[in-house]
Write a protein that holds these residues in place. Structure first.
Motif, PDB file in Angstrom:
ATOM      1  N   CYS A  43      -9.065   8.610  -9.107  1.00 38.01           N
ATOM      2  CA  CYS A  43      -9.925   8.434  -7.920  1.00 38.01           C
ATOM      3  C   CYS A  43     -10.273   6.974  -7.666  1.00 38.01           C
ATOM      4  N   GLU A  44     -10.428   6.197  -8.715  1.00 44.05           N
ATOM      5  CA  GLU A  44     -10.882   4.802  -8.591  1.00 44.05           C
ATOM      6  C   GLU A  44      -9.847   3.884  -9.241  1.00 44.05           C
ATOM      7  N   ALA A  45      -8.730   3.729  -8.572  1.00 47.61           N
ATOM      8  CA  ALA A  45      -7.617   2.981  -9.164  1.00 47.61           C
ATOM      9  C   ALA A  45      -7.875   1.474  -9.181  1.00 47.61           C
ATOM     10  N   ASP A  46      -8.734   0.980  -8.283  1.00 56.84           N
ATOM     11  CA  ASP A  46      -8.990  -0.459  -8.225  1.00 56.84           C
ATOM     12  C   ASP A  46      -9.864  -0.870  -9.410  1.00 56.84           C
ATOM     13  N   LYS A  47      -9.305  -1.622 -10.331  1.00 59.47           N
ATOM     14  CA  LYS A  47     -10.022  -1.951 -11.579  1.00 59.47           C
ATOM     15  C   LYS A  47     -11.144  -2.967 -11.355  1.00 59.47           C
ATOM     16  N   LYS A  48     -11.153  -3.588 -10.178  1.00 60.17           N
ATOM     17  CA  LYS A  48     -12.198  -4.596  -9.921  1.00 60.17           C
ATOM     18  C   LYS A  48     -13.519  -3.963  -9.470  1.00 60.17           C
ATOM     19  N   VAL A  49     -13.529  -2.678  -9.336  1.00 61.80           N
ATOM     20  CA  VAL A  49     -14.723  -1.999  -8.825  1.00 61.80           C
ATOM     21  C   VAL A  49     -15.882  -2.152  -9.827  1.00 61.80           C
ATOM     22  N   SER A  50     -17.101  -2.322  -9.311  1.00 64.70           N
ATOM     23  CA  SER A  50     -18.265  -2.415 -10.207  1.00 64.70           C
ATOM     24  C   SER A  50     -18.761  -1.004 -10.530  1.00 64.70           C
ATOM     25  N   ILE A  51     -18.994  -0.767 -11.819  1.00 65.53           N
ATOM     26  CA  ILE A  51     -19.334   0.586 -12.285  1.00 65.53           C
ATOM     27  C   ILE A  51     -20.629   0.539 -13.079  1.00 65.53           C
ATOM     28  N   HIS A  52     -21.536   1.431 -12.785  1.00 64.36           N
ATOM     29  CA  HIS A  52     -22.779   1.538 -13.556  1.00 64.36           C
ATOM     30  C   HIS A  52     -22.844   2.930 -14.176  1.00 64.36           C
ATOM     31  N   PRO A  77     -13.486  -4.473 -15.833  1.00 60.57           N
ATOM     32  CA  PRO A  77     -14.402  -5.458 -16.424  1.00 60.57           C
ATOM     33  C   PRO A  77     -15.847  -5.319 -15.926  1.00 60.57           C
ATOM     34  N   GLY A  78     -16.045  -4.816 -14.732  1.00 60.39           N
ATOM     35  CA  GLY A  78     -17.385  -4.829 -14.127  1.00 60.39           C
ATOM     36  C   GLY A  78     -18.232  -3.641 -14.526  1.00 60.39           C
ATOM     37  N   LEU A  79     -18.520  -3.515 -15.834  1.00 53.77           N
ATOM     38  CA  LEU A  79     -19.227  -2.321 -16.317  1.00 53.77           C
ATOM     39  C   LEU A  79     -20.649  -2.628 -16.744  1.00 53.77           C
ATOM     40  N   GLN A  80     -21.587  -1.809 -16.307  1.00 57.06           N
ATOM     41  CA  GLN A  80     -22.953  -1.878 -16.839  1.00 57.06           C
ATOM     42  C   GLN A  80     -23.292  -0.520 -17.406  1.00 57.06           C
ATOM     43  N   VAL A  81     -24.084  -0.497 -18.447  1.00 53.19           N
ATOM     44  CA  VAL A  81     -24.537   0.785 -18.994  1.00 53.19           C
ATOM     45  C   VAL A  81     -26.059   0.770 -19.100  1.00 53.19           C
ATOM     46  N   SER A  82     -26.702   1.778 -18.544  1.00 53.19           N
ATOM     47  CA  SER A  82     -28.155   1.932 -18.706  1.00 53.19           C
ATOM     48  C   SER A  82     -28.427   3.257 -19.396  1.00 53.19           C
ATOM     49  N   ILE A  83     -29.362   3.227 -20.331  1.00 57.89           N
ATOM     50  CA  ILE A  83     -29.722   4.455 -21.050  1.00 57.89           C
ATOM     51  C   ILE A  83     -31.151   4.830 -20.676  1.00 57.89           C
ATOM     52  N   ALA A  84     -31.302   5.996 -20.106  1.00 57.94           N
ATOM     53  CA  ALA A  84     -32.635   6.485 -19.735  1.00 57.94           C
ATOM     54  C   ALA A  84     -33.249   7.133 -20.961  1.00 57.94           C
ATOM     55  N   ALA A  85     -34.373   6.598 -21.390  1.00 60.27           N
ATOM     56  CA  ALA A  85     -34.993   7.081 -22.631  1.00 60.27           C
ATOM     57  C   ALA A  85     -36.497   7.246 -22.422  1.00 60.27           C
ATOM     58  N   PHE A  86     -36.851   7.998 -21.388  1.00 66.53           N
ATOM     59  CA  PHE A  86     -38.281   8.238 -21.137  1.00 66.53           C
ATOM     60  C   PHE A  86     -38.849   9.138 -22.234  1.00 66.53           C
ATOM     61  N   THR A  87     -38.044  10.124 -22.621  1.00 71.23           N
ATOM     62  CA  THR A  87     -38.481  11.095 -23.638  1.00 71.23           C
ATOM     63  C   THR A  87     -37.255  11.460 -24.461  1.00 71.23           C
ATOM     64  N   GLY A  88     -37.471  12.253 -25.470  1.00 70.68           N
ATOM     65  CA  GLY A  88     -36.356  12.910 -26.163  1.00 70.68           C
ATOM     66  C   GLY A  88     -35.762  12.082 -27.283  1.00 70.68           C
ATOM     67  N   ARG A  89     -34.984  12.786 -28.101  1.00 71.37           N
ATOM     68  CA  ARG A  89     -34.352  12.140 -29.257  1.00 71.37           C
ATOM     69  C   ARG A  89     -32.861  11.990 -28.992  1.00 71.37           C
ATOM     70  N   GLN A  90     -32.262  11.064 -29.743  1.00 72.30           N
ATOM     71  CA  GLN A  90     -30.812  10.877 -29.614  1.00 72.30           C
ATOM     72  C   GLN A  90     -30.087  11.987 -30.366  1.00 72.30           C
ATOM     73  N   SER A  91     -29.033  12.530 -29.764  1.00 67.31           N
ATOM     74  CA  SER A  91     -28.185  13.468 -30.514  1.00 67.31           C
ATOM     75  C   SER A  91     -27.323  12.635 -31.473  1.00 67.31           C
TER      76      SER A  91
END
Ligand SMILES: NC(=O)C1=CN([C@@H]2O[C@H](COP(=O)(O)OP(=O)(O)OC[C@H]3O[C@@H](n4cnc5c(N)ncnc54)[C@H](O)[C@@H]3O)[C@@H](O)[C@H]2O)[C@@H](O)CC1
Ligand SMILES: [K+]
Length: 496
Positions: A43-52, A77-91
């Motif tokens: 679906c997203e063949a263009d590798k320059k796309v920014s991804i969150h 290359p344009g990757l960001q990762v955010s982790i939502a950690a309002f509550t809960g434990r890590q599996s």
């Protein structure tokens, strides 16, 4: 047919597969994430796309982190990762994938209090919650989902859009992530077939992640998805030395002076789905139109619609399309009910049943084909589609009838507690007359001796498949075009 599982059954299928294949849950997570990435690449063949990537801390979040790492390795290359950690434990598998993410050089941002998220990404991967969601999103997650939706990005959900419950949507307005596309693992989730899920996703695609199919199919479920192979096993070829008498004689009681077209469309559906003989009981004012448009179809003189004994020669009795609800229409439905034979009733025949409270007179083995409003008039209002479906399951079993509850995914509900979901159809078919054609098709299949549930499974499937074939070339598809396409679709279903 594919059995649609609950979230709990899906977990069991995961566990069973892990022990049967002697792999770790981490390996399964890696395989699921790889399957997601492969589908995403298409679906997203263009590798320059920014991804969150937005990840929660459960296994859906674990998938999200693995997906981010695999996408980086694919050269995005344009990757960001955010982790939502309002509550809960890590599996446990989330934690391992967090470590692997960092090893790969991606440092995630932790969202622990509500705040603004960067909104410049063209693509979002939603891995906040998957099949583990067991209560509505609280305010923090709801706000985050709203911010994601506000970004205007192309949102791809991992397994389930975050906020949509797998089995049945939560009551009230949907407050989760709105996905362009969901890549879901192994099976579509039950809620995907309920219209409320349209708020959560525009489309979904099922990815095989290697879960044990035999185990899945051994599970009890109230929902089963029809597949092309089912048509091949259900459909019977025309027999050598057969003649018109072999394939039954359908009577369609339909039409009123102002709505003769509905009767003609039903008759056209019936002819093209292979009834040996088709007879239409219409007001005399429609005879010229009938003889001109459909010379193969016979007409029943109106006087004969007063005598139940005269109806014995028909192999199926159907009524409803364009019938109207006045006294003369009701008298015809009343006559059909007095035969005590199973009936196929649609449209105005259903309204007559509801208005006159004749539902309890309906013989066992009958087939009803209501859309939502007709269903609610007959069986009582429902607050949502899950309640409506559960009511249909109960009513079909209690009354020993088959209910064809029409929608984008039509539910064929015979007695026995299972709904068969029809996957075919296309928005190009959203036009008047489609239901009339379906009634004619069902009448033809019943006339040919198919059991009520099989007739409904085949009929709904080929009706939608005809529309899909035409929609691949056309913006809009008319009901008469669908009827005309049925013989080719039947041939295709038998041969493929
Ligand atoms: N079990 C397995 O082996 C596999 C699981 N997979 C992934 O695992 C997902 C399921 O993971 P989980 O069972 O960990 O569940 P999720 O990751 O969907 O959710 C995590 C946890 O959040 C909590 N929760 C539920 N509703 C909440 C709410 N409204 N607000 C805050 N917290 C809430 C629950 O305790 C839940 O277990 C699947 O959707 C799929 O993406 C895949 O990796 C394939 C393999
Ligand atoms: K998700």
């Amino acid at each position: 047919m594919q059995t649609i599982l609950t979230a709990q059954q899906m977990r069991l299928a995961d566990e069973h597969t892990i022990s049967q294949r002697s792999i770790s849950s981490l390996t399964l997570m890696e395989e699921a994430s790889r399957a997601f990435v492969n589908a995403f690449l298409a679906c997203e063949a263009d590798k320059k796309v920014s991804i969150h990537v937005f990840a929660g801390q459960g296994n859906n979040g674990g998938d999200g982190l693995a997906i981010a790492r695999l996408l980086q390795a694919e050269g995005y290359p344009g990757l960001q990762v955010s982790i939502a950690a309002f509550t809960g434990r890590q599996s446990a598998d989330f934690s391992v994938n967090l470590a692997r993410l960092k090893e790969a050089g991606i440092e995630p941002v932790w969202i622990t209090v509500p705040g603004r998220v960067p909104d410049s990404s063209a693509v979002v991967i939603d891995a906040l919650f998957g099949s583990g969601l067991n209560r509505p999103l609280d305010e923090n997650y709801n706000r985050l989902a709203a911010q994601i939706n506000h970004m205007g990005a192309r949102v791809y959900a991992v397994d389930v859009p975050s906020g949509l419950a797998s089995e049945r949507p939560f009551p009230g307005e949907y407050n989760g992530v709105r996905a362009l596309r969901t890549f879901t693992f192994q099976r579509p989730k039950r809620s995907f077939f309920l219209p409320e899920s349209a708020a959560a996703q525009q489309a979904f695609e099922v990815l095989d992640i290697g879960l044990d199919e035999r185990f899945i199919e051994s599970q009890h479920s109230d929902m089963v998805l029809l597949e092309p192979e089912d048509m091949r096993s259900l459909l019977r070829p025309r027999k050598p030395f057969s003649h018109k008498g072999t394939y039954g004689h359908a009577l369609l009681v339909a039409g009123s002076p102002a709505t003769m077209g509905a009767a003609l469309l039903a008759a056209k559906g019936c002819l093209n789905a292979g009834a040996g003989l088709t007879t239409l009981a219409i007001p005399a004012s429609g005879l010229t139109a009938l003889n001109t448009a459909l010379p193969e179809v016979m007409a029943l003189p109106e006087a004969e619609m007063a005598n139940a004994a005269g109806l014995a020669r028909f192999s199926v009795l159907a009524a409803g399309p364009g019938l109207g609800t006045d006294e003369s229409a009701a008298a015809k439905v009343n006559l059909l009910l007095t035969t005590g034979r199973p009936l196929l009733l649609d449209a105005d025949a259903l309204n007559i049943l509801a208005d006159r409270q004749w539902l309890d007179r309906l013989p066992c083995g009958s087939v009803l084909t209501p859309h939502m409003k007709e269903f609610d008039r007959l069986f009582g209002p429902a607050t949502d589609w899950n309640e409506r479906l559960e009511n249909a399951l109960g009513q079909a079993t209690a009354r020993k009838i088959t209910i064809v509850l029409k929608n984008q995914y039509t539910f064929v509900v015979p007695p026995g507690g299972r709904a068969f979901v029809n996957p075919t159809g296309d928005p190009a078919m959203a036009q008047g007359g489609m239901g009339d054609v379906l009634t004619g098709i069902l009448a033809a299949l019943l006339a040919q001796g198919y059991a009520a549930d099989d007739a409904c499974k085949i009929g709904c499937y080929i009706h939608g498949a005809a529309g899909m074939r035409l929609a691949s070339q056309q913006f809009v598809v008319s009901a008469s075009a669908v009827a005309a396409e049925i013989p080719a679709v039947l041939k295709h279903c038998l041969l493929n």
